[in-house]
Design an enzyme around this catalytic site. Sequence first.
Site, PDB file in Angstrom:
ATOM      1  N   SER A  52       0.754  -1.195  -0.074  1.00  0.00           N
ATOM      2  CA  SER A  52      -0.086   0.080  -0.047  1.00  0.00           C
ATOM      3  C   SER A  52       0.816   1.207   0.021  1.00  0.00           C
ATOM      4  CB  SER A  52      -0.988  -0.074   1.148  1.00  0.00           C
ATOM      5  OG  SER A  52      -0.337  -0.094   2.614  1.00  0.00           O
ATOM      6  N   HIS A  53       2.141   1.120   0.260  1.00  0.00           N
ATOM      7  CA  HIS A  53       3.226   2.205   0.309  1.00  0.00           C
ATOM      8  C   HIS A  53       4.237   2.082  -0.693  1.00  0.00           C
ATOM      9  CE1 HIS A  53      -0.044   3.182   3.264  1.00  0.00           C
ATOM     10  NE2 HIS A  53       0.321   4.415   3.031  1.00  0.00           N
ATOM     11  N   ARG A  57       2.206   4.082  -4.742  1.00  0.00           N
ATOM     12  CA  ARG A  57       2.020   5.621  -4.529  1.00  0.00           C
ATOM     13  C   ARG A  57       2.834   6.399  -5.362  1.00  0.00           C
ATOM     14  NH1 ARG A  57      -1.253   6.951  -0.033  1.00  0.00           N
ATOM     15  NH2 ARG A  57      -1.992   4.712   0.546  1.00  0.00           N
ATOM     16  N   HIS A 125       3.511  13.369   4.725  1.00  0.00           N
ATOM     17  CA  HIS A 125       4.052  12.087   4.698  1.00  0.00           C
ATOM     18  C   HIS A 125       2.943  11.311   4.057  1.00  0.00           C
ATOM     19  CE1 HIS A 125       5.543   8.528   6.577  1.00  0.00           C
ATOM     20  NE2 HIS A 125       6.525   9.155   7.361  1.00  0.00           N
ATOM     21  N   PHE A 126       3.691  10.577   3.141  1.00  0.00           N
ATOM     22  CA  PHE A 126       2.694   9.662   2.326  1.00  0.00           C
ATOM     23  C   PHE A 126       3.070   8.528   2.195  1.00  0.00           C
ATOM     24  CE2 PHE A 126       0.983   9.308  -2.487  1.00  0.00           C
ATOM     25  CZ  PHE A 126      -0.244   9.526  -2.074  1.00  0.00           C
ATOM     26  N   ALA A 128       4.718   4.629   4.422  1.00  0.00           N
ATOM     27  CA  ALA A 128       4.764   3.754   5.294  1.00  0.00           C
ATOM     28  C   ALA A 128       5.549   4.331   6.543  1.00  0.00           C
ATOM     29  CB  ALA A 128       5.418   2.204   5.064  1.00  0.00           C
ATOM     30  N   ASP A 193      -4.975   0.536   1.228  1.00  0.00           N
ATOM     31  CA  ASP A 193      -5.595  -0.613   1.002  1.00  0.00           C
ATOM     32  C   ASP A 193      -6.921  -0.794   0.551  1.00  0.00           C
ATOM     33  OD1 ASP A 193      -3.337  -2.509   1.426  1.00  0.00           O
ATOM     34  OD2 ASP A 193      -3.273  -2.339   3.849  1.00  0.00           O
ATOM     35  N   MET A 309       5.337 -12.767  14.165  1.00  0.00           N
ATOM     36  CA  MET A 309       5.622 -11.792  15.101  1.00  0.00           C
ATOM     37  C   MET A 309       5.265 -10.314  13.948  1.00  0.00           C
ATOM     38  SD  MET A 309       6.726 -11.802  17.956  1.00  0.00           S
ATOM     39  CE  MET A 309       7.670 -10.105  18.162  1.00  0.00           C
ATOM     40  N   ARG A 313       6.855 -10.656   8.499  1.00  0.00           N
ATOM     41  CA  ARG A 313       6.453 -11.129   7.123  1.00  0.00           C
ATOM     42  C   ARG A 313       7.327  -9.995   6.419  1.00  0.00           C
ATOM     43  NH1 ARG A 313       3.994  -8.247   3.555  1.00  0.00           N
ATOM     44  NH2 ARG A 313       3.899  -6.392   5.130  1.00  0.00           N
TER      45      ARG A 313
END
Length: 341
Positions: A52-53, A57, A125-126, A128, A193, A309, A313
């Site tokens: 998503s980032h 973007r 801020h755009f 993650a 998302d 955790m 991933r």
Amino acid sequence: MSAPSTGTDVRVPFTELQDLLQAIFQRHGCSERVARVLAHNCASAQRDGAHSHGVFRMPGYVSTLASGWVDGQATPEVSDVAPGYVSVDAAGGFAQPALAAARELLVAKARTAGIAVLAIHNSHHFAALWPDVEPFADEGLVALSVVNSMTCVVPHGARQPLFGTNPIAFAAPCAEHDPIVFDMATSAMAHGDVQIAARAGQQLPEGMGVDASGEPTTEPKAILEGGALLPFGGHKGSALSMMVELLAAALTGGNFSWEFDWSGHPGAKTPWTGQVIIVIDPSKTEGERFAQRSRELVEQMKHAGLTRMPGERRYREREVAEEEGVAVTEQELQSLRELLG
Ligand code: NDP
Ligand code: PYC
């Protein structure tokens, strides 16, 4: 969630992707310094499967730069406010170059005083948030960051959207292990998302958002077009989102998520708000023991049956990308080349 885009994956070496993104940022008006920082951030998100980032973007960055809403050449102004406090005026530019400009001073203060705050305002801020905190943990420090975004979340118990998706990211060192990192929107779902689901024609799980009349919906377009997201976890997520507004905007001198008006800048996508980063040096009280204690905690969690955790991933995706290159779809690569013009 960060679902990958559809289409056939190709694998691109990290540095090649980063160079391509840097060239796009420069082509659309960013200084070399700003372009390098943003390209590293965006390529890292793509590498780690934070879709998503990642490159998703880039059109948003480009349309925002073209609209004149953000200054891609801004020079951040760093102020040494107090023994444990650094403030940065990002001068209408991006937050990450502001962090880069203040980072050395922030770390020196945290190592001296045991704790230091970085307050960034007048910033966009755009991205993650984890790339802003994880490197501190690599250096043995604990870091917590919050950033507010744009009005699209209805506070719990309210009728209208007010908060942003307002993420919280945390990183801590862990002995003989990757740092422990989590990074999460305080909305039930990140706005990115929802956009990805809308593009893929997928329905959302229940409880993510409401339509324009305030009715629950699983249709992403209904959320994006006049509807809104909900906080995660009802009143609890809503309280955390409120805290993010207070720290990232009220404390820094930045805009609350509802305070900026980008309607005069068609194509603008980047929230013009603020960001806080708190850095703690655990060696002040615990020496090397903190990282050992982190390790103990992880081991106990795994012993209790935990199989994933937060952050794991991403680290797995990163390992694969380091071996095979960063996964992007043919379609994404083509769009990036088109952005280069
Ligand atoms: P996710 O819900 O995908 O993940 C949140 C955290 O939980 C991550 O650390 C993730 O680790 C971890 N996690 C996810 N699933 C599990 C699981 N089953 N077990 C254990 N841990 C799990 O993130 P969001 O959708 O909330 O946010 C996505 C991104 O959007 C974030 O990077 C955030 O910073 C960004 N964002 C940015 C905004 C801005 O204004 N700049 C605004 C809002 C969001 P892992 O990463 O390893 O999957
Ligand atoms: O995914 O919610 C989001 C988001 C907002 C600003 C940047 N990302």
